[in-house]
Write a protein that holds these residues in place. Structure first.
Motif, PDB file in Angstrom:
ATOM      1  N   THR A 248      51.177 106.122 105.330  1.00 30.57           N
ATOM      2  CA  THR A 248      52.269 106.868 104.714  1.00 30.57           C
ATOM      3  C   THR A 248      53.496 106.902 105.610  1.00 30.57           C
ATOM      4  OG1 THR A 248      50.608 108.225 103.599  1.00 30.57           O
ATOM      5  CG2 THR A 248      52.860 109.006 103.549  1.00 30.57           C
ATOM      6  N   VAL A 249      53.313 107.080 106.918  1.00 33.04           N
ATOM      7  CA  VAL A 249      54.449 107.001 107.840  1.00 33.04           C
ATOM      8  C   VAL A 249      55.135 105.644 107.691  1.00 33.04           C
ATOM      9  CG1 VAL A 249      55.131 106.844 110.267  1.00 33.04           C
ATOM     10  CG2 VAL A 249      53.606 108.666 109.516  1.00 33.04           C
ATOM     11  N   ASN A 250      54.336 104.578 107.639  1.00 33.48           N
ATOM     12  CA  ASN A 250      54.905 103.240 107.514  1.00 33.48           C
ATOM     13  C   ASN A 250      55.571 103.040 106.160  1.00 33.48           C
ATOM     14  OD1 ASN A 250      53.811 102.820 110.032  1.00 33.48           O
ATOM     15  ND2 ASN A 250      52.171 101.482 109.334  1.00 33.48           N
ATOM     16  N   LEU A 251      54.989 103.574 105.098  1.00 35.00           N
ATOM     17  CA  LEU A 251      55.601 103.469 103.776  1.00 35.00           C
ATOM     18  C   LEU A 251      56.988 104.119 103.771  1.00 35.00           C
ATOM     19  CD1 LEU A 251      55.850 103.071 100.736  1.00 35.00           C
ATOM     20  CD2 LEU A 251      54.268 104.985 100.405  1.00 35.00           C
ATOM     21  N   ILE A 252      57.087 105.328 104.317  1.00 33.88           N
ATOM     22  CA  ILE A 252      58.373 106.027 104.340  1.00 33.88           C
ATOM     23  C   ILE A 252      59.362 105.280 105.226  1.00 33.88           C
ATOM     24  CG2 ILE A 252      59.546 108.161 105.012  1.00 33.88           C
ATOM     25  CD1 ILE A 252      56.886 109.635 104.359  1.00 33.88           C
ATOM     26  N   GLY A 253      58.941 104.900 106.431  1.00 26.92           N
ATOM     27  CA  GLY A 253      59.842 104.228 107.367  1.00 26.92           C
ATOM     28  C   GLY A 253      60.271 102.855 106.879  1.00 26.92           C
ATOM     29  N   ASN A 254      59.304 102.013 106.496  1.00 24.53           N
ATOM     30  CA  ASN A 254      59.639 100.667 106.021  1.00 24.53           C
ATOM     31  C   ASN A 254      60.466 100.731 104.743  1.00 24.53           C
ATOM     32  OD1 ASN A 254      57.839 100.141 108.081  1.00 24.53           O
ATOM     33  ND2 ASN A 254      56.452  98.885 106.857  1.00 24.53           N
ATOM     34  N   GLY A 255      60.104 101.685 103.862  1.00 25.70           N
ATOM     35  CA  GLY A 255      60.824 101.814 102.606  1.00 25.70           C
ATOM     36  C   GLY A 255      62.265 102.227 102.805  1.00 25.70           C
ATOM     37  N   MET A 256      62.493 103.216 103.668  1.00 26.64           N
ATOM     38  CA  MET A 256      63.860 103.662 103.919  1.00 26.64           C
ATOM     39  C   MET A 256      64.674 102.577 104.620  1.00 26.64           C
ATOM     40  SD  MET A 256      64.565 106.520 102.529  1.00 26.64           S
ATOM     41  CE  MET A 256      66.160 106.717 103.348  1.00 26.64           C
ATOM     42  N   LEU A 257      64.054 101.836 105.547  1.00 24.10           N
ATOM     43  CA  LEU A 257      64.777 100.752 106.202  1.00 24.10           C
ATOM     44  C   LEU A 257      65.187  99.696 105.174  1.00 24.10           C
ATOM     45  CD1 LEU A 257      65.849  99.234 108.660  1.00 24.10           C
ATOM     46  CD2 LEU A 257      63.543  98.269 108.961  1.00 24.10           C
ATOM     47  N   ALA A 258      64.278  99.345 104.274  1.00 26.18           N
ATOM     48  CA  ALA A 258      64.606  98.356 103.238  1.00 26.18           C
ATOM     49  C   ALA A 258      65.774  98.837 102.383  1.00 26.18           C
ATOM     50  CB  ALA A 258      63.381  98.081 102.371  1.00 26.18           C
ATOM     51  N   LEU A 259      65.777 100.111 102.023  1.00 27.32           N
ATOM     52  CA  LEU A 259      66.870 100.649 101.208  1.00 27.32           C
ATOM     53  C   LEU A 259      68.193 100.657 101.978  1.00 27.32           C
ATOM     54  CD1 LEU A 259      64.987 103.620  99.500  1.00 27.32           C
ATOM     55  CD2 LEU A 259      65.814 101.528  98.380  1.00 27.32           C
ATOM     56  N   LEU A 260      68.140 101.038 103.247  1.00 26.33           N
ATOM     57  CA  LEU A 260      69.360 101.072 104.051  1.00 26.33           C
ATOM     58  C   LEU A 260      69.946  99.675 104.243  1.00 26.33           C
ATOM     59  CD1 LEU A 260      68.198 103.682 106.709  1.00 26.33           C
ATOM     60  CD2 LEU A 260      70.018 104.022 105.024  1.00 26.33           C
ATOM     61  N   ARG A 261      69.084  98.667 104.247  1.00 23.93           N
ATOM     62  CA  ARG A 261      69.558  97.287 104.413  1.00 23.93           C
ATOM     63  C   ARG A 261      69.937  96.644 103.082  1.00 23.93           C
ATOM     64  NH1 ARG A 261      65.909  94.132 108.782  1.00 23.93           N
ATOM     65  NH2 ARG A 261      67.793  92.856 108.826  1.00 23.93           N
ATOM     66  N   HIS A 262      69.690  97.374 101.970  1.00 21.97           N
ATOM     67  CA  HIS A 262      70.059  96.896 100.632  1.00 21.97           C
ATOM     68  C   HIS A 262      70.787  98.029  99.906  1.00 21.97           C
ATOM     69  CE1 HIS A 262      66.734  94.233 101.825  1.00 21.97           C
ATOM     70  NE2 HIS A 262      67.280  93.335 101.020  1.00 21.97           N
ATOM     71  N   PRO A 263      72.041  98.276 100.281  1.00 24.20           N
ATOM     72  CA  PRO A 263      72.756  99.439  99.750  1.00 24.20           C
ATOM     73  C   PRO A 263      72.894  99.450  98.235  1.00 24.20           C
ATOM     74  CG  PRO A 263      74.221  97.980 101.005  1.00 24.20           C
ATOM     75  CD  PRO A 263      72.833  97.525 101.265  1.00 24.20           C
ATOM     76  N   ASP A 264      72.906  98.281  97.585  1.00 25.58           N
ATOM     77  CA  ASP A 264      72.976  98.259  96.124  1.00 25.58           C
ATOM     78  C   ASP A 264      71.725  98.871  95.510  1.00 25.58           C
ATOM     79  OD1 ASP A 264      71.528  96.041  97.174  1.00 25.58           O
ATOM     80  OD2 ASP A 264      71.667  95.029  95.225  1.00 25.58           O
ATOM     81  N   GLN A 265      70.558  98.576  96.121  1.00 23.17           N
ATOM     82  CA  GLN A 265      69.308  99.145  95.623  1.00 23.17           C
ATOM     83  C   GLN A 265      69.218 100.637  95.937  1.00 23.17           C
ATOM     84  OE1 GLN A 265      66.776  97.156  93.804  1.00 23.17           O
ATOM     85  NE2 GLN A 265      68.792  96.183  93.668  1.00 23.17           N
ATOM     86  N   LEU A 266      69.731 101.041  97.100  1.00 25.90           N
ATOM     87  CA  LEU A 266      69.740 102.459  97.455  1.00 25.90           C
ATOM     88  C   LEU A 266      70.602 103.247  96.468  1.00 25.90           C
ATOM     89  CD1 LEU A 266      69.947 103.926 101.006  1.00 25.90           C
ATOM     90  CD2 LEU A 266      71.333 104.891  99.189  1.00 25.90           C
ATOM     91  N   ARG A 267      71.790 102.698  96.135  1.00 29.86           N
ATOM     92  CA  ARG A 267      72.656 103.378  95.171  1.00 29.86           C
ATOM     93  C   ARG A 267      71.996 103.477  93.810  1.00 29.86           C
ATOM     94  NH1 ARG A 267      76.679 100.380  97.821  1.00 29.86           N
ATOM     95  NH2 ARG A 267      76.511  98.729  96.250  1.00 29.86           N
ATOM     96  N   ALA A 268      71.309 102.405  93.407  1.00 33.82           N
ATOM     97  CA  ALA A 268      70.639 102.412  92.101  1.00 33.82           C
ATOM     98  C   ALA A 268      69.579 103.503  92.044  1.00 33.82           C
ATOM     99  CB  ALA A 268      70.016 101.043  91.830  1.00 33.82           C
TER     100      ALA A 268
END
Length: 392
Positions: free
Chosen positions: A234-254
């Motif tokens: 779960t720590v990895n899910l939250i961390g990896n997931g947030m990093l992926a979103l931060l590196r893909h701002p279009d997906q984060l905005r969506a």
């Protein structure tokens, strides 16, 4: 250290497979889908990288989870290995049935408000304008609090020394694990459960309440398993997931514009940068011929979950993060009899955590360049040591 590489990939891919394993995985899928590494003491580890092969072998009875098949292999701390991850049928079937009874949907669903309440308290304590570490300031304390709830740690055992010990167990400081202390603590905890009825959220208490179905060693080992399952993935899910979103701002905005997108989005985050990089230990119980490579009895087989989830023959544009991807038959939690027992719990916690981070903290950005982030060295798990962010 690897002693001999057979038909090895380029050295630059090997050097970066902790920080960025995906070019290495791509090379394996294309050139060596069944790849042997000769380790010390004559051990051979085979890495299987293609989706169809990994999916098939996750349920193949020729692969065993019994560590006794390979003398000298130590899958975990002594005295804490009698749990379902290291068992084959019929022993696995018995243990899985008992643990499933504790992980009933009613009990897992009851944890969601608690997760939200705990996440809210943690977010009340941070100021994103000053910056924060999403791993150490949020994900780890969130999952650690949940672990204590799952284990039903009573107040008189919830001491600073206990919290330090458990923290060093799930994330060892300099590789140090206090195994003897951990066994002693879990033994005392199980004994305490016998004297006090389980609460609604107490999964370990529910197992103890099952009577004589589990031996003492099985109960203590299962408590240890819950400790790890309830934290690392779960720590990895939250961390990896947030990093992926931060590196893909279009997906984060969506996702921020449409929070319901988390339904398909969470599975895409699990696929895109899986919290479990390789499936847990398996050994060949008999010879297996795969892609003209002969896996001998006793050889260890590493099923590369992270590679399978980026397989271009299974997923269109696999290196693209698409929160609307549907269907999405990723293998992040495995498949078959050993499908992760904590998958539903991890998804609830991950979805609540990511949703609340986006709601409460506003528009975030990485506080350091992405290539300066450090990944924890692990063959099985894939997770960040820290994830510093600041509000834009």
């Amino acid at each position: 250290m690897v002693d001999v590489l057979l038909a090895g990939p380029p050295a630059e891919l090997l050097a970066r497979r902790t920080d960025d394993p995906y070019p290495y995985f791509r090379w394996l899928r294309r050139h060596a889908p069944v790849f042997a590494e000769r380790k010390g003491q004559g051990r051979t580890i085979w890495s299987v990288s293609r989706y169809d092969d990994v999916r098939l072998l996750l349920t193949d009875k020729r692969l065993s989870k019994n560590p006794d098949l390979y003398p000298g292999y130590k899958p975990g701390p002594a005295g804490l290995n009698k749990h379902l991850v290291h068992a084959d049928p019929p022993e696995h079937t018995r243990l899985r049935r008992l643990v499933n009874n504790a992980f009933v949907p009613r009990r897992i669903a009851a944890l969601e408000p608690f997760v939200a309440q705990t996440a809210g308290r943690l977010l009340d304590q941070v100021d994103p304008d000053d910056g924060l570490d999403l791993i150490n300031d949020f994900a780890m304390p969130l999952t650690f609090t949940l672990i204590c709830t799952i284990l039903g740690v009573p107040e008189h055992l919830n001491t600073p020394a206990m919290r330090t010990m458990l923290a060093n167990t799930v994330v060892p400081a300099s590789g140090h694990r206090t195994d003897d202390e951990l066994r002693t603590f879990l033994t005392v905890l199980v004994a305490d459960k016998r004297d006090h009825p389980a609460g609604e959220l107490d999964l370990l208490g529910a197992l103890v309440g099952a009577g004589d179905s589990l031996t003492e060693e099985e109960l203590i080992s299962t408590a240890y398993l819950l400790l790890l399952v309830g934290h690392d993935t779960t720590v990895n899910l939250i961390g990896n997931g947030m990093l992926a979103l931060l590196r893909h701002p279009d997906q984060l905005r969506a996702l921020r514009d449409d929070p319901a997108l988390i339904r398909t989005g969470l599975d895409e985050l699990l696929r895109y940068d899986s919290p479990v990089r390789d499936a847990t230990f398996r050994a060949a119980a008999e010879p297996i011929l795969l892609h003209d490579q002969l896996i001998q009895t006793g050889d260890i087989v590493s099923l590369l979950i992270g590679s399978a989830n980026r397989d271009e023959t299974r997923f269109a544009d696999p290196d693209v993060l698409d929160l609307r991807r549907d269907p999405n038959e990723h293998l992040a939690f495995g498949r078959g009899p050993h499908f992760c027992i904590g998958a539903a719990l991890s998804k609830i916690e991950g979805a609540v955590a990511i949703r609340m981070l986006l709601e409460r903290l506003g528009d975030l950005r990485l506080a350091v360049p992405a290539d300066e982030l450090r990944w924890r060295p692990s063959r099985v798990m894939r997770g960040l040591e820290s994830l510093p962010v600041v509000r834009r």
